[in-house]
Write a protein that holds these residues in place. Structure first.
Motif, PDB file in Angstrom:
ATOM      1  N   ALA A  32       0.558  -1.211  -0.080  1.00 10.00           N
ATOM      2  CA  ALA A  32       0.095  -0.040  -0.043  1.00 10.00           C
ATOM      3  C   ALA A  32       0.649   1.049  -0.057  1.00 10.00           C
ATOM      4  CB  ALA A  32      -0.807   0.000   1.169  1.00 10.00           C
ATOM      5  N   HIS A  33       0.540   2.163  -0.623  1.00 13.39           N
ATOM      6  CA  HIS A  33       1.343   3.695  -0.764  1.00 13.39           C
ATOM      7  C   HIS A  33       0.486   4.776  -0.188  1.00 13.39           C
ATOM      8  CE1 HIS A  33       4.435   1.403  -2.902  1.00 13.39           C
ATOM      9  NE2 HIS A  33       3.461   1.063  -3.932  1.00 13.39           N
ATOM     10  N   GLY A  34      -0.451   4.432   0.121  1.00  9.77           N
ATOM     11  CA  GLY A  34      -1.564   5.613   0.460  1.00  9.77           C
ATOM     12  C   GLY A  34      -1.546   6.137   1.908  1.00  9.77           C
ATOM     13  N   TRP A  35      -2.538   6.484   2.119  1.00 11.81           N
ATOM     14  CA  TRP A  35      -2.952   7.028   3.600  1.00 11.81           C
ATOM     15  C   TRP A  35      -2.742   5.892   4.746  1.00 11.81           C
ATOM     16  CZ3 TRP A  35      -6.011   6.928   7.738  1.00 11.81           C
ATOM     17  CH2 TRP A  35      -6.046   7.974   8.698  1.00 11.81           C
ATOM     18  N   ARG A  36      -3.305   4.689   4.219  1.00 12.27           N
ATOM     19  CA  ARG A  36      -3.392   3.885   5.243  1.00 12.27           C
ATOM     20  C   ARG A  36      -2.025   3.315   5.560  1.00 12.27           C
ATOM     21  NH1 ARG A  36      -9.080   0.706   3.714  1.00 12.27           N
ATOM     22  NH2 ARG A  36     -10.451   2.554   4.879  1.00 12.27           N
ATOM     23  N   ASN A  37      -1.096   3.113   4.551  1.00 10.34           N
ATOM     24  CA  ASN A  37       0.254   2.804   4.692  1.00 10.34           C
ATOM     25  C   ASN A  37       0.983   3.686   5.791  1.00 10.34           C
ATOM     26  OD1 ASN A  37       2.595   1.167   4.308  1.00 10.34           O
ATOM     27  ND2 ASN A  37       3.154   2.632   2.932  1.00 10.34           N
ATOM     28  N   LYS A  38       0.613   4.919   5.912  1.00 11.77           N
ATOM     29  CA  LYS A  38       1.067   5.911   6.788  1.00 11.77           C
ATOM     30  C   LYS A  38       0.747   5.798   8.308  1.00 11.77           C
ATOM     31  CE  LYS A  38       2.354   8.806   2.910  1.00 11.77           C
ATOM     32  NZ  LYS A  38       2.106  10.070   2.339  1.00 11.77           N
ATOM     33  N   HIS A  39      -0.529   5.732   8.059  1.00  9.55           N
ATOM     34  CA  HIS A  39      -1.263   5.859   9.191  1.00  9.55           C
ATOM     35  C   HIS A  39      -1.817   4.585   9.795  1.00  9.55           C
ATOM     36  CE1 HIS A  39      -0.919  10.196   8.876  1.00  9.55           C
ATOM     37  NE2 HIS A  39      -1.372  10.088   7.531  1.00  9.55           N
ATOM     38  N   GLY A  40      -1.981   3.412   9.144  1.00  5.70           N
ATOM     39  CA  GLY A  40      -2.403   2.263   9.850  1.00  5.70           C
ATOM     40  C   GLY A  40      -3.922   2.200   9.418  1.00  5.70           C
ATOM     41  N   ASP A  41      -4.662   0.954   9.527  1.00  8.19           N
ATOM     42  CA  ASP A  41      -5.974   0.961   9.118  1.00  8.19           C
ATOM     43  C   ASP A  41      -6.770   1.473  10.265  1.00  8.19           C
ATOM     44  OD1 ASP A  41      -8.063   0.051   7.652  1.00  8.19           O
ATOM     45  OD2 ASP A  41      -7.963  -1.959   8.763  1.00  8.19           O
ATOM     46  N   VAL A  42      -7.843   2.411   9.760  1.00  7.23           N
ATOM     47  CA  VAL A  42      -8.923   3.088  10.486  1.00  7.23           C
ATOM     48  C   VAL A  42      -9.919   2.192  10.893  1.00  7.23           C
ATOM     49  CG1 VAL A  42     -10.121   5.088  10.534  1.00  7.23           C
ATOM     50  CG2 VAL A  42      -7.940   5.120   9.426  1.00  7.23           C
ATOM     51  N   LYS A  43     -10.106   2.447  12.116  1.00  5.52           N
ATOM     52  CA  LYS A  43     -11.476   1.320  12.653  1.00  5.52           C
ATOM     53  C   LYS A  43     -12.566   2.255  12.884  1.00  5.52           C
ATOM     54  CE  LYS A  43      -8.789  -2.124  13.668  1.00  5.52           C
ATOM     55  NZ  LYS A  43      -8.938  -3.556  13.527  1.00  5.52           N
ATOM     56  N   TYR A  44     -13.590   2.316  11.787  1.00  4.77           N
ATOM     57  CA  TYR A  44     -14.831   3.134  11.516  1.00  4.77           C
ATOM     58  C   TYR A  44     -15.771   2.271  12.331  1.00  4.77           C
ATOM     59  CZ  TYR A  44     -12.986   5.521   7.528  1.00  4.77           C
ATOM     60  OH  TYR A  44     -12.291   6.434   6.756  1.00  4.77           O
ATOM     61  N   ARG A  45     -16.575   3.040  13.234  1.00  4.00           N
ATOM     62  CA  ARG A  45     -17.772   2.445  13.904  1.00  4.00           C
ATOM     63  C   ARG A  45     -18.873   3.509  13.329  1.00  4.00           C
ATOM     64  NH1 ARG A  45     -14.383   3.746  18.899  1.00  4.00           N
ATOM     65  NH2 ARG A  45     -13.478   1.491  19.373  1.00  4.00           N
ATOM     66  N   ARG A  46     -20.193   2.681  13.201  1.00  2.00           N
ATOM     67  CA  ARG A  46     -21.138   3.378  12.705  1.00  2.00           C
ATOM     68  C   ARG A  46     -22.319   3.672  13.867  1.00  2.00           C
ATOM     69  NH1 ARG A  46     -22.047   3.559   7.030  1.00  2.00           N
ATOM     70  NH2 ARG A  46     -20.393   2.348   6.018  1.00  2.00           N
ATOM     71  N   THR A  47     -23.028   4.787  13.636  1.00  3.94           N
ATOM     72  CA  THR A  47     -24.139   4.991  14.504  1.00  3.94           C
ATOM     73  C   THR A  47     -25.453   4.355  14.048  1.00  3.94           C
ATOM     74  OG1 THR A  47     -24.547   7.189  13.248  1.00  3.94           O
ATOM     75  CG2 THR A  47     -23.139   7.046  15.427  1.00  3.94           C
ATOM     76  N   ASN A  48     -26.385   4.206  14.439  1.00  6.87           N
ATOM     77  CA  ASN A  48     -27.683   3.623  13.915  1.00  6.87           C
ATOM     78  C   ASN A  48     -28.138   4.524  12.668  1.00  6.87           C
ATOM     79  OD1 ASN A  48     -27.841   2.092  16.117  1.00  6.87           O
ATOM     80  ND2 ASN A  48     -29.254   3.192  17.277  1.00  6.87           N
ATOM     81  N   ASP A  49     -27.772   5.715  12.554  1.00  5.24           N
ATOM     82  CA  ASP A  49     -28.170   6.480  11.301  1.00  5.24           C
ATOM     83  C   ASP A  49     -27.193   6.519  10.020  1.00  5.24           C
ATOM     84  OD1 ASP A  49     -26.566   8.178  12.757  1.00  5.24           O
ATOM     85  OD2 ASP A  49     -28.017   9.702  12.769  1.00  5.24           O
ATOM     86  N   GLY A  50     -25.931   5.614  10.387  1.00  2.00           N
ATOM     87  CA  GLY A  50     -25.320   5.195   9.077  1.00  2.00           C
ATOM     88  C   GLY A  50     -24.160   6.472   9.123  1.00  2.00           C
ATOM     89  N   VAL A  51     -23.961   7.160  10.110  1.00  4.05           N
ATOM     90  CA  VAL A  51     -22.716   8.086  10.411  1.00  4.05           C
ATOM     91  C   VAL A  51     -21.683   7.273  10.751  1.00  4.05           C
ATOM     92  CG1 VAL A  51     -21.686  10.150  11.209  1.00  4.05           C
ATOM     93  CG2 VAL A  51     -24.095  10.081  10.756  1.00  4.05           C
ATOM     94  N   ARG A  52     -20.540   7.345   9.813  1.00  3.28           N
ATOM     95  CA  ARG A  52     -19.336   6.639  10.465  1.00  3.28           C
ATOM     96  C   ARG A  52     -18.341   7.367  11.303  1.00  3.28           C
ATOM     97  NH1 ARG A  52     -16.323   4.771   5.071  1.00  3.28           N
ATOM     98  NH2 ARG A  52     -16.782   6.802   4.675  1.00  3.28           N
ATOM     99  N   TYR A  53     -17.885   7.028  12.272  1.00  2.83           N
ATOM    100  CA  TYR A  53     -16.782   7.694  13.205  1.00  2.83           C
ATOM    101  C   TYR A  53     -15.763   7.092  13.643  1.00  2.83           C
ATOM    102  CZ  TYR A  53     -19.004   5.796  17.345  1.00  2.83           C
ATOM    103  OH  TYR A  53     -19.268   4.542  18.334  1.00  2.83           O
ATOM    104  N   TRP A  54     -14.507   7.814  14.088  1.00  5.00           N
ATOM    105  CA  TRP A  54     -13.305   7.069  14.515  1.00  5.00           C
ATOM    106  C   TRP A  54     -12.760   7.998  15.461  1.00  5.00           C
ATOM    107  CZ3 TRP A  54     -14.003   9.412   9.780  1.00  5.00           C
ATOM    108  CH2 TRP A  54     -13.086  10.314   9.640  1.00  5.00           C
ATOM    109  N   ARG A  55     -11.769   7.507  16.270  1.00  7.78           N
ATOM    110  CA  ARG A  55     -11.136   8.277  17.218  1.00  7.78           C
ATOM    111  C   ARG A  55      -9.686   8.445  16.691  1.00  7.78           C
ATOM    112  NH1 ARG A  55     -11.004   7.043  23.690  1.00  7.78           N
ATOM    113  NH2 ARG A  55      -9.701   9.098  24.209  1.00  7.78           N
ATOM    114  N   GLY A  56      -9.412   9.424  16.350  1.00 10.40           N
ATOM    115  CA  GLY A  56      -8.108  10.112  16.020  1.00 10.40           C
ATOM    116  C   GLY A  56      -6.811   9.882  16.954  1.00 10.40           C
ATOM    117  N   ASP A  57      -5.671   9.924  16.596  1.00  9.20           N
ATOM    118  CA  ASP A  57      -4.527   9.632  17.427  1.00  9.20           C
ATOM    119  C   ASP A  57      -4.546  10.609  18.477  1.00  9.20           C
ATOM    120  OD1 ASP A  57      -3.572   7.590  15.705  1.00  9.20           O
ATOM    121  OD2 ASP A  57      -2.433   8.901  14.620  1.00  9.20           O
TER     122      ASP A  57
END
Length: 118
Positions: A32-57
């Motif tokens: 991988a050469h993109g953002w995930r290679n530099k920052h690791g895989d992002v773990k998204y969580r979803r709310t009941n209405d479909g909004v994805r959120y995650w906790r930053g560093d």
């Protein structure tokens, strides 16, 4: 008939030869050469209405939701058709344009939903 069989056999060999090395030894995966290679895989969580959120560093929560583009396009087309059917006298372009604008705004808001990223 012999020529036809020989042609079919030659065609089968011609198709099978280029595919044989690909089946025997698969190529290595590219890194991988993109953002995930530099920052690791992002773990998204979803709310009941479909909004994805995650906790930053830094400990803050970030969210991502749809921008309503599909609703904008579908609403614009539907609004244009409704506006054209309502404006039946004279030049119908005014009703079409106004209907498309109103439908696009309404469709965009419906597609975004009621949830807000804070």
């Amino acid at each position: 008939m012999r020529k036809k069989n020989a042609l079919i056999a030659a065609l089968a060999v011609a198709v099978a030869i280029p595919a044989a090395p690909a089946l025997a030894d698969p190529p290595p995966w590219a890194p991988a050469h993109g953002w995930r290679n530099k920052h690791g895989d992002v773990k998204y969580r979803r709310t009941n209405d479909g909004v994805r959120y995650w906790r930053g560093d830094n400990g803050r929560y970030y969210c991502r939701r749809g921008d309503g583009t599909v609703g904008l396009l579908i609403g614009g087309v539907a609004g244009a058709l409704v506006g054209r059917s309502i404006d039946t006298r004279g030049e119908r372009a005014t009703g079409t344009i106004l209907g498309a604008a109103a439908g696009a705004l309404l469709g965009n808001e419906v597609a975004k939903g009621r949830s807000r990223c804070r």
